[in-house]
Design a protein around this motif. Structure first.
Motif, mmCIF file in Angstrom:
data_model
loop_
_atom_site.group_PDB
_atom_site.id
_atom_site.type_symbol
_atom_site.label_atom_id
_atom_site.label_comp_id
_atom_site.label_asym_id
_atom_site.label_seq_id
_atom_site.Cartn_x
_atom_site.Cartn_y
_atom_site.Cartn_z
ATOM 1 N N ALA A 74 0.831 -1.208 0.000
ATOM 2 C CA ALA A 74 0.000 0.000 0.000
ATOM 3 C C ALA A 74 0.864 1.255 0.000
ATOM 4 O O ALA A 74 0.538 2.252 -0.657
ATOM 5 N N LEU A 75 1.976 1.213 0.719
ATOM 6 C CA LEU A 75 2.886 2.361 0.734
ATOM 7 C C LEU A 75 3.576 2.529 -0.617
ATOM 8 O O LEU A 75 3.792 3.661 -1.081
ATOM 9 N N ALA A 76 3.911 1.418 -1.258
ATOM 10 C CA ALA A 76 4.502 1.502 -2.593
ATOM 11 C C ALA A 76 3.535 2.177 -3.562
ATOM 12 O O ALA A 76 3.935 3.008 -4.390
ATOM 13 N N ALA A 77 2.244 1.843 -3.431
ATOM 14 C CA ALA A 77 1.238 2.483 -4.282
ATOM 15 C C ALA A 77 1.130 3.971 -3.977
ATOM 16 O O ALA A 77 0.967 4.799 -4.876
ATOM 17 N N LYS A 78 1.232 4.313 -2.700
ATOM 18 C CA LYS A 78 1.187 5.727 -2.298
ATOM 19 C C LYS A 78 2.373 6.490 -2.890
ATOM 20 O O LYS A 78 2.200 7.579 -3.461
ATOM 21 N N VAL A 79 3.569 5.937 -2.744
ATOM 22 C CA VAL A 79 4.758 6.602 -3.280
ATOM 23 C C VAL A 79 4.669 6.695 -4.806
ATOM 24 O O VAL A 79 5.096 7.692 -5.405
ATOM 25 N N ALA A 80 4.099 5.680 -5.440
ATOM 26 C CA ALA A 80 3.932 5.713 -6.895
ATOM 27 C C ALA A 80 3.027 6.866 -7.318
ATOM 28 O O ALA A 80 3.316 7.582 -8.285
ATOM 29 N N ARG A 81 1.914 7.047 -6.580
ATOM 30 C CA ARG A 81 1.019 8.165 -6.903
ATOM 31 C C ARG A 81 1.726 9.502 -6.733
ATOM 32 O O ARG A 81 1.542 10.426 -7.530
ATOM 33 N N GLU A 82 2.528 9.614 -5.710
ATOM 34 C CA GLU A 82 3.168 10.892 -5.390
ATOM 35 C C GLU A 82 4.337 11.214 -6.314
ATOM 36 O O GLU A 82 4.646 12.388 -6.542
ATOM 37 N N THR A 83 4.994 10.190 -6.829
ATOM 38 C CA THR A 83 6.174 10.421 -7.658
ATOM 39 C C THR A 83 5.929 10.212 -9.149
ATOM 40 O O THR A 83 6.758 10.608 -9.973
ATOM 41 N N GLY A 84 4.804 9.562 -9.491
ATOM 42 C CA GLY A 84 4.543 9.272 -10.887
ATOM 43 C C GLY A 84 5.408 8.158 -11.433
ATOM 44 O O GLY A 84 5.609 8.060 -12.649
ATOM 45 N N GLN A 85 5.928 7.307 -10.568
ATOM 46 C CA GLN A 85 6.788 6.200 -10.957
ATOM 47 C C GLN A 85 6.250 4.895 -10.365
ATOM 48 O O GLN A 85 5.431 4.914 -9.445
ATOM 49 N N VAL A 86 6.723 3.784 -10.873
ATOM 50 C CA VAL A 86 6.320 2.485 -10.349
ATOM 51 C C VAL A 86 7.220 2.105 -9.177
ATOM 52 O O VAL A 86 8.450 2.165 -9.271
ATOM 53 N N TRP A 87 6.579 1.746 -8.052
ATOM 54 C CA TRP A 87 7.315 1.270 -6.874
ATOM 55 C C TRP A 87 6.733 -0.064 -6.443
ATOM 56 O O TRP A 87 5.545 -0.336 -6.657
ATOM 57 N N HIS A 88 7.575 -0.875 -5.798
ATOM 58 C CA HIS A 88 7.161 -2.192 -5.343
ATOM 59 C C HIS A 88 7.363 -2.316 -3.831
ATOM 60 O O HIS A 88 8.176 -1.585 -3.242
ATOM 61 N N GLY A 89 6.625 -3.231 -3.217
ATOM 62 C CA GLY A 89 6.727 -3.424 -1.780
ATOM 63 C C GLY A 89 8.134 -3.733 -1.306
ATOM 64 O O GLY A 89 8.523 -3.358 -0.192
ATOM 65 N N ALA A 238 -1.323 13.178 12.105
ATOM 66 C CA ALA A 238 -1.242 13.619 13.507
ATOM 67 C C ALA A 238 -1.052 12.427 14.440
ATOM 68 O O ALA A 238 -1.734 12.289 15.449
ATOM 69 N N LEU A 239 -0.082 11.570 14.093
ATOM 70 C CA LEU A 239 0.157 10.338 14.846
ATOM 71 C C LEU A 239 1.564 10.309 15.435
ATOM 72 O O LEU A 239 2.234 9.270 15.396
ATOM 73 N N THR A 240 2.026 11.406 15.995
ATOM 74 C CA THR A 240 3.405 11.446 16.483
ATOM 75 C C THR A 240 3.700 10.329 17.483
ATOM 76 O O THR A 240 4.776 9.732 17.464
ATOM 77 N N GLY A 241 2.743 10.035 18.352
ATOM 78 C CA GLY A 241 2.992 9.032 19.386
ATOM 79 C C GLY A 241 2.896 7.596 18.908
ATOM 80 O O GLY A 241 3.298 6.683 19.635
ATOM 81 N N TRP A 242 2.409 7.381 17.697
ATOM 82 C CA TRP A 242 2.205 6.016 17.213
ATOM 83 C C TRP A 242 3.453 5.433 16.581
ATOM 84 O O TRP A 242 3.569 4.226 16.420
ATOM 85 N N ARG A 243 4.377 6.269 16.161
ATOM 86 C CA ARG A 243 5.679 5.870 15.651
ATOM 87 C C ARG A 243 5.597 4.955 14.437
ATOM 88 O O ARG A 243 6.026 3.803 14.465
ATOM 89 N N ILE A 244 5.043 5.462 13.360
ATOM 90 C CA ILE A 244 5.019 4.735 12.093
ATOM 91 C C ILE A 244 5.598 5.637 10.999
ATOM 92 O O ILE A 244 5.026 6.671 10.656
ATOM 93 N N GLY A 245 6.751 5.228 10.501
ATOM 94 C CA GLY A 245 7.379 5.910 9.383
ATOM 95 C C GLY A 245 7.773 4.895 8.336
ATOM 96 O O GLY A 245 7.506 3.698 8.475
ATOM 97 N N TYR A 246 8.419 5.374 7.283
ATOM 98 C CA TYR A 246 8.867 4.439 6.260
ATOM 99 C C TYR A 246 9.947 5.094 5.412
ATOM 100 O O TYR A 246 10.122 6.317 5.404
ATOM 101 N N LEU A 247 10.693 4.243 4.729
ATOM 102 C CA LEU A 247 11.624 4.740 3.729
ATOM 103 C C LEU A 247 11.404 3.971 2.445
ATOM 104 O O LEU A 247 11.040 2.791 2.456
ATOM 105 N N ALA A 248 11.587 4.673 1.336
ATOM 106 C CA ALA A 248 11.499 4.081 0.003
ATOM 107 C C ALA A 248 12.860 4.252 -0.652
ATOM 108 O O ALA A 248 13.415 5.349 -0.673
#
Length: 403
Positions: A74-89, A238-248
């Motif tokens: 799902a994050l790969a799809a999000k990054v793909a929408r934002e960058t206009g490129q194909v990304w994979h999990g 607004a989820l600072t305390g939940w600690r969910i980030g990612y890198l692509a």
């Protein structure tokens, strides 16, 4: 005896500012806290429902080290929408907030002695993590250029030991959004000099019109193989305390990050992962639009109030949710005689005289800057900034009266 590396860094300057505000509040002082890098908001309904559903299902087991496969896709799809490129999990790693994503990047990219170019003022954690990884931060001052780094200044800081450039837009702490030309020049420079780009876009959802956020790999697709994109849900949901980030990043980087994370934290919180996944599946953008409008109104309110003071130029506040005041006039020899002379002194005076807590630019490599968050309740924001303007006016008024 502690390890020598503990001498390389201190506690986060922003965390210290929050602690000072809390200590004053605990002591009975009424404090308007403008230090925190977070937005005051309720949870998105989809996030709340996703978390509760995961609890009801008994989701309490380990996931893959770098996150649920479904979430990474799902994050790969999000990054793909934002960058206009194909990304994979397999090009995504889910982390315990953006800080771990950045730490992972530093640890898998840097050898001892490697240099990383970091525009200044900078978020306090950027150089600290480089130091922890055995590297050397090299700062490029942007204060005389509207807080936007110039490609020629970055290139002038490159040495044979340079390994990476940190690009943070919209910027914490300055609130500046890098323009398209600047990003293209940095990407071209990184390609030409064979450098990594660590692209922190955690505030990318909050670029205020007419400014727009541009993913650097969208502008220069050739830079993708040397770019690590850092993002998180701390700000956008607004989820600072939940600690969910990612890198692509390229798969080779993700594979190294997975091995590293397996020996540090293992997977991020499983309930938070399911909650964010539910939002990515069901969210229609209305919550994000609500947060953006909330910040737009706060920004407008704050700039109106700050325009009434004469000590600092009106901040740019192009993106994110910080007002960054340039207080260098106070350091001039002919400056206001009754005013403090450093940002540290200004922060202390504001807390003592007005009950307003901000973060000194010294935390960001700038002894004459002041960061104020406008992610808080609008009434409290207005009260805090009006108090600040009152203190500033008292300093300038005293000078006028003497004259």
């Amino acid at each position: 005896m502690l390890a020598q590396r503990t001498k390389l860094f201190a506690s986060s300057g922003t965390a210290a500012a929050r602690a000072a505000a809390k200590a004053a509040s605990d002591a009975g002082k009424e404090v308007i806290d403008l230090t925190a890098g977070e937005i005051w908001s309720d949870l998105a309904p989809s996030v709340r429902e996703g978390a509760l559903a995961a609890i009801e299902r008994g989701e309490n087991r380990y996931t893959d080290t770098v996150g649920l496969r479904e979430l990474r896709e799902a994050l790969a799809a999000k990054v793909a929408r934002e960058t206009g490129q194909v990304w994979h999990g397999e090009e995504i790693a889910v982390t315990n907030g953006a800080k771990q994503a950045l730490f992972n990047a530093a640890m898998v990219l840097l050898d001892p002695g490697d240099e990383v170019i970091i525009p200044s003022p900078y978020w306090t954690t950027f150089p600290a993590q480089v130091l922890i990884a055995g590297g050397r931060p090299v700062h490029v001052d942007t204060r005389d250029h509207g807080y936007v780094p110039r490609a020629e200044d970055i290139e002038g800081a490159i040495t044979p030991k340079t390994r990476a450039i940190v690009v943070n837009t919209p910027s914490n702490p300055t609130g500046v959004v890098y323009d398209q030309s600047t990003l293209e020049q940095i990407a071209d420079l990184a390609i030409r000099r064979d450098l990594w780009i660590i692209f922190d876009e955690c505030y990318g959802a909050f670029a205020h019109a007419p400014h727009a956020h541009h993913p650097i790999v969208s502008l220069v697709p050739e830079a993708r193989s040397r770019t690590i994109i850092i993002n998180a849900f701390s700000k956008t949901l607004a989820l600072t305390g939940w600690r969910i980030g990612y890198l692509a990043a390229p798969k080779s980087v993700i594979d190294a990050v997975k091995a590293l994370q397996s020996h540090t934290t293992s997977n991020p919180n499983v309930i938070a992962q399911h909650a964010v996944l539910e939002h990515l599946r069901r969210g229609d953008g209305s919550y994000e639009r609500h947060l953006s409008e909330q910040l737009t109104q706060a920004r407008r309110l704050g700039l109106d109030i700050l325009s009434r003071q004469a000590i600092a130029p009106l901040p740019k506040a192009q993106g994110g949710f910080y007002f960054y005041l340039d207080l260098r006039e106070l350091a001039d020899s002919g400056a206001i005689s009754t005013a403090p002379r450093t940002a540290d002194d200004v922060v202390n005076a504001l807390l003592a005289q007005a009950g307003v807590a901000g973060v000194s630019g010294s935390a960001f490599g700038d002894p004459m800057g002041l960061r104020l968050s406008y992610g808080i309740d609008h009434d409290k924001l207005a009260l805090g900034l009006e108090r600040l303007v009152g203190v500033f006016d008292a300093w300038t008024g005293a000078t006028r009266n003497v004259a």
